[in-house]
Write a protein that holds these residues in place. Structure first.
Motif, PDB file in Angstrom:
ATOM      1  N   PHE A  90     -17.691 -19.830   1.305  1.00  0.00           N
ATOM      2  CA  PHE A  90     -17.158 -19.225   0.043  1.00  0.00           C
ATOM      3  C   PHE A  90     -15.906 -19.309  -0.323  1.00  0.00           C
ATOM      4  CE2 PHE A  90     -21.429 -17.679   0.818  1.00  0.00           C
ATOM      5  CZ  PHE A  90     -21.822 -17.058  -0.578  1.00  0.00           C
ATOM      6  N   ASP A  91     -15.477 -19.188  -1.552  1.00  0.00           N
ATOM      7  CA  ASP A  91     -14.207 -19.205  -2.054  1.00  0.00           C
ATOM      8  C   ASP A  91     -13.137 -18.730  -1.062  1.00  0.00           C
ATOM      9  OD1 ASP A  91     -12.049 -19.862  -4.539  1.00  0.00           O
ATOM     10  OD2 ASP A  91     -11.762 -18.078  -3.620  1.00  0.00           O
ATOM     11  N   ALA A  92     -11.821 -18.974  -0.646  1.00  0.00           N
ATOM     12  CA  ALA A  92     -11.301 -18.553   0.335  1.00  0.00           C
ATOM     13  C   ALA A  92     -10.683 -16.983  -0.312  1.00  0.00           C
ATOM     14  CB  ALA A  92      -9.946 -19.267   0.461  1.00  0.00           C
ATOM     15  N   THR A  99      -8.403  -6.302  -1.951  1.00  0.00           N
ATOM     16  CA  THR A  99      -7.467  -5.325  -1.038  1.00  0.00           C
ATOM     17  C   THR A  99      -6.388  -6.164  -0.217  1.00  0.00           C
ATOM     18  OG1 THR A  99      -9.239  -4.493   0.305  1.00  0.00           O
ATOM     19  CG2 THR A  99      -9.043  -3.425  -1.571  1.00  0.00           C
ATOM     20  N   SER A 100      -6.703  -7.186   0.203  1.00  0.00           N
ATOM     21  CA  SER A 100      -5.964  -7.976   1.184  1.00  0.00           C
ATOM     22  C   SER A 100      -4.479  -8.097   0.795  1.00  0.00           C
ATOM     23  CB  SER A 100      -6.611  -9.408   1.291  1.00  0.00           C
ATOM     24  OG  SER A 100      -5.347 -10.180   1.747  1.00  0.00           O
ATOM     25  N   THR A 101      -3.628  -7.638   1.651  1.00  0.00           N
ATOM     26  CA  THR A 101      -2.213  -7.864   1.269  1.00  0.00           C
ATOM     27  C   THR A 101      -1.759  -9.004   0.959  1.00  0.00           C
ATOM     28  OG1 THR A 101      -1.764  -8.321   3.807  1.00  0.00           O
ATOM     29  CG2 THR A 101      -1.798  -5.935   2.975  1.00  0.00           C
ATOM     30  N   THR A 102      -2.470 -10.352   1.525  1.00  0.00           N
ATOM     31  CA  THR A 102      -2.305 -11.716   1.006  1.00  0.00           C
ATOM     32  C   THR A 102      -2.388 -11.619  -0.555  1.00  0.00           C
ATOM     33  OG1 THR A 102      -2.549 -12.462   3.057  1.00  0.00           O
ATOM     34  CG2 THR A 102      -2.773 -14.098   1.137  1.00  0.00           C
ATOM     35  N   ALA A 372     -15.332 -20.132 -11.273  1.00  0.00           N
ATOM     36  CA  ALA A 372     -15.924 -20.828 -10.195  1.00  0.00           C
ATOM     37  C   ALA A 372     -14.933 -20.912  -9.101  1.00  0.00           C
ATOM     38  CB  ALA A 372     -16.670 -22.242 -10.793  1.00  0.00           C
ATOM     39  N   SER A 373     -13.854 -20.495  -9.190  1.00  0.00           N
ATOM     40  CA  SER A 373     -12.986 -20.631  -8.014  1.00  0.00           C
ATOM     41  C   SER A 373     -11.914 -19.530  -8.363  1.00  0.00           C
ATOM     42  CB  SER A 373     -12.048 -21.941  -7.820  1.00  0.00           C
ATOM     43  OG  SER A 373     -11.140 -21.798  -6.979  1.00  0.00           O
ATOM     44  N   LEU A 374     -11.940 -18.302  -7.322  1.00  0.00           N
ATOM     45  CA  LEU A 374     -10.971 -17.412  -7.591  1.00  0.00           C
ATOM     46  C   LEU A 374      -9.616 -18.089  -7.403  1.00  0.00           C
ATOM     47  CD1 LEU A 374     -12.900 -14.541  -6.264  1.00  0.00           C
ATOM     48  CD2 LEU A 374     -11.884 -14.340  -8.344  1.00  0.00           C
ATOM     49  N   THR A 375      -9.645 -19.098  -6.415  1.00  0.00           N
ATOM     50  CA  THR A 375      -8.454 -19.435  -5.918  1.00  0.00           C
ATOM     51  C   THR A 375      -7.524 -20.264  -6.834  1.00  0.00           C
ATOM     52  OG1 THR A 375      -9.145 -19.310  -3.616  1.00  0.00           O
ATOM     53  CG2 THR A 375      -7.215 -21.123  -4.166  1.00  0.00           C
ATOM     54  N   ASN A 376      -8.498 -21.163  -7.544  1.00  0.00           N
ATOM     55  CA  ASN A 376      -7.791 -22.171  -8.210  1.00  0.00           C
ATOM     56  C   ASN A 376      -7.956 -21.792  -9.917  1.00  0.00           C
ATOM     57  OD1 ASN A 376      -6.863 -24.910  -8.827  1.00  0.00           O
ATOM     58  ND2 ASN A 376      -8.776 -25.168 -10.061  1.00  0.00           N
ATOM     59  N   GLN A 377      -8.373 -20.609 -10.368  1.00  0.00           N
ATOM     60  CA  GLN A 377      -8.549 -20.171 -11.582  1.00  0.00           C
ATOM     61  C   GLN A 377      -7.761 -18.676 -11.603  1.00  0.00           C
ATOM     62  OE1 GLN A 377     -12.436 -21.966 -11.740  1.00  0.00           O
ATOM     63  NE2 GLN A 377     -12.232 -21.708 -13.922  1.00  0.00           N
TER      64      GLN A 377
END
Length: 472
Positions: A90-92, A99-102, A372-377
């Motif tokens: 799944f998407d990173a 809630t991740s600090t990152t 479709a991508s939390l990372t890229n969008q």
């Protein structure tokens, strides 16, 4: 190339259709019994046990007045029995969770917006497993009666951490006073709607919003198992509290500093007048409200007609909210705006603000930002375009460098969504002049919106929901 054929009956409705309703309630759930949760999911899919069925993108007749969709966090999928190895596909960003600090550092959920300050159980990402969303046309009694049915059905399967309500304001406005829900991407293959209108922007490939289809980069986002990949998508669920009194004070103070009137400054920081008309088409005043077919029909760069070109952001500031979140055909570092579009499904919450009686009652926006991508969008948009100003490429207008360069005509962060701090905040109002020599920059203002909760969600297709229901 022909448009892809999407099985609308397998796609959860909110991904491809907006529900034109007045009321919403989002249940934040923590799974306590996986087997019972599977039974609840199946009952929602099939519409049994007196429950409304999951709403799909397939048009239903007669028109529905109740809409239900269901999404899960990464920990929620694990609680239902999805294998750890499958979850690594799944998407990173989804795997990290909201809630991740990152994650918080990337999207600007810091300070007063930090996860530790979130409400409704959302501060503890390990216990947030699902978001059950209910929308109804306009009847508060219906909202309560359907809520009671749902609560009775999921009792014993999960614990309700909170319920986040929303209620539309008149004429699609938000608490800051702007008309909203104007600009959404045109998704290739999506069902047409009454609100579908033409504009100057290219349609976006299906794979930017649904897994399993070609995206703008020429690839395909997908996960394992295949049952969860088909017709699924991600979303950032956000509870965003707006400081309405603070924004109105900002407009009063900084319009005087900038030498413009209050409503012009409101239009400049947004990119639209509060009636929805874009600055590109109405640079000198709000004018008469355009029909829906024209509200989104503009671009920023026009090489064919120099008189209409706004490369330098003289009409619509390059740092305005709508231009940051969708640069359209403006020159930006990296890929163009079609690679980073999102679908917004948010509604206001809290009572209407009365400027004659200022108060600090919580009010803002709550809902989903779908991609479709939390990372890229979502994360790219938030971290790069909302919170930075160096994503704009060097570009001159028809008058050449003597008139200025785009890179000098943007500063700071998005006035609305940025992590603005009085020590560093700035917003540029551009004027003709080499290297920004005649620009006006306002500084020293605070953030206007605070995150009160966030959840990274995964919306399975209907087949995917059946798969999850059968894991236990």
């Amino acid at each position: 190339m022909t448009d892809p054929v999407i099985d609308y009956a397998d796609v959860q409705g909110t991904l491809l259709r907006g529900y034109r309703v007045d009321l919403a309630r989002h249940f934040i759930l923590s799974i306590t019994n996986a087997a019972a949760m599977g039974q609840f999911i199946l009952a929602l899919v099939e519409g049994t046990n007196g429950l409304p069925s999951i709403t799909t993108a397939k048009r239903s007749l007669p028109h529905r007045d109740v809409f239900v969709n269901l999404s899960f966090t990464c920990t929620g999928l694990a609680a239902l029995g999805v294998a750890a190895g499958d979850l690594t596909t799944f998407d990173a960003a989804f795997q990290r969770g909201a809630t991740s600090t990152t994650t918080a550092g990337i999207v600007g959920d810091t300070g007063s917006s930090a996860p530790a300050n979130w409400i409704g159980g959302m501060s503890n990402g390990s216990q947030v497993h699902a978001v059950l969303s209910l929308w109804v046309d306009a009847d508060p009694a219906q909202l309560e009666s359907v809520s009671a049915q749902l609560r009775a059905a999921f009792a014993g399967a999960c614990t309700e951490l909170s319920a986040q309500d929303a209620e539309a304001l008149p004429d699609n406005h938000v608490h800051f006073g702007y008309r909203d829900n104007i600009a959404q991407p045109t998704v290739i293959g999506a069902p047409p709607t009454k609100r579908s209108v033409p504009d100057d922007q290219p349609a976006v490939k299906t794979g930017e919003f649904l897994l399993g289809y070609a995206n703008e980069s020429g690839g395909t986002y997908q996960v394992t198992p295949a049952a969860l990949s088909t017709n699924s998508s991600y979303a950032a669920f956000r509870l965003l509290q707006q400081d309405v009194a603070g924004f109105e004070t900002f407009l009063q103070q900084y319009s005087a500093k900038a030498g413009i009137d209050v409503e012009t400054l409101a239009a400049k920081v947004c990119g639209r007048w509060r009636n929805g008309n874009p600055l590109e088409l109405f640079p000198d005043g709000p004018g008469t409200v355009l029909p829906s077919s024209q509200l989104n029909n503009f671009n920023y760069v026009n090489t064919a007609d120099p008189g209409q070109d706004d490369t330098l952001g003289i009409k619509c500031p390059i740092g305005s909210h709508i231009r940051r979140n969708n640069p359209r055909n403006g020159a930006v570092v990296g890929t163009d705006s079609t690679h980073h579009r999102i679908v917004r499904r948010a509604m206001p919450y809290g009572p209407v603000y009365d400027p004659a009686k200022p108060d600090d009652t919580p009010r803002g926006l709550v809902g989903f930002f779908i991609n479709a991508s939390l990372t890229n969008q979502f994360e790219f948009l938030t971290s790069q375009w909302n919170n930075l100003s160096d994503f704009v490429k060097s570009a001159t207008g028809p008058g050449g460098s003597a008139d200025g360069n785009a890179v000098y005509n943007i500063s700071g962060q998005d006035v609305f969504l940025g992590t603005n701090d009085p020590a560093s905040s700035s917003f540029t109002l551009a004027a003709i002049g080499s290297k920004g020599s005649n620009n006006t920059t306002i500084t020293g203002f605070d953030r206007m919106i605070v995150t009160r909760g966030s959840i990274y969600c995964f919306f399975p297709g209907i087949g995917g929901l059946r798969y999850l229901a059968g894991l236990n």
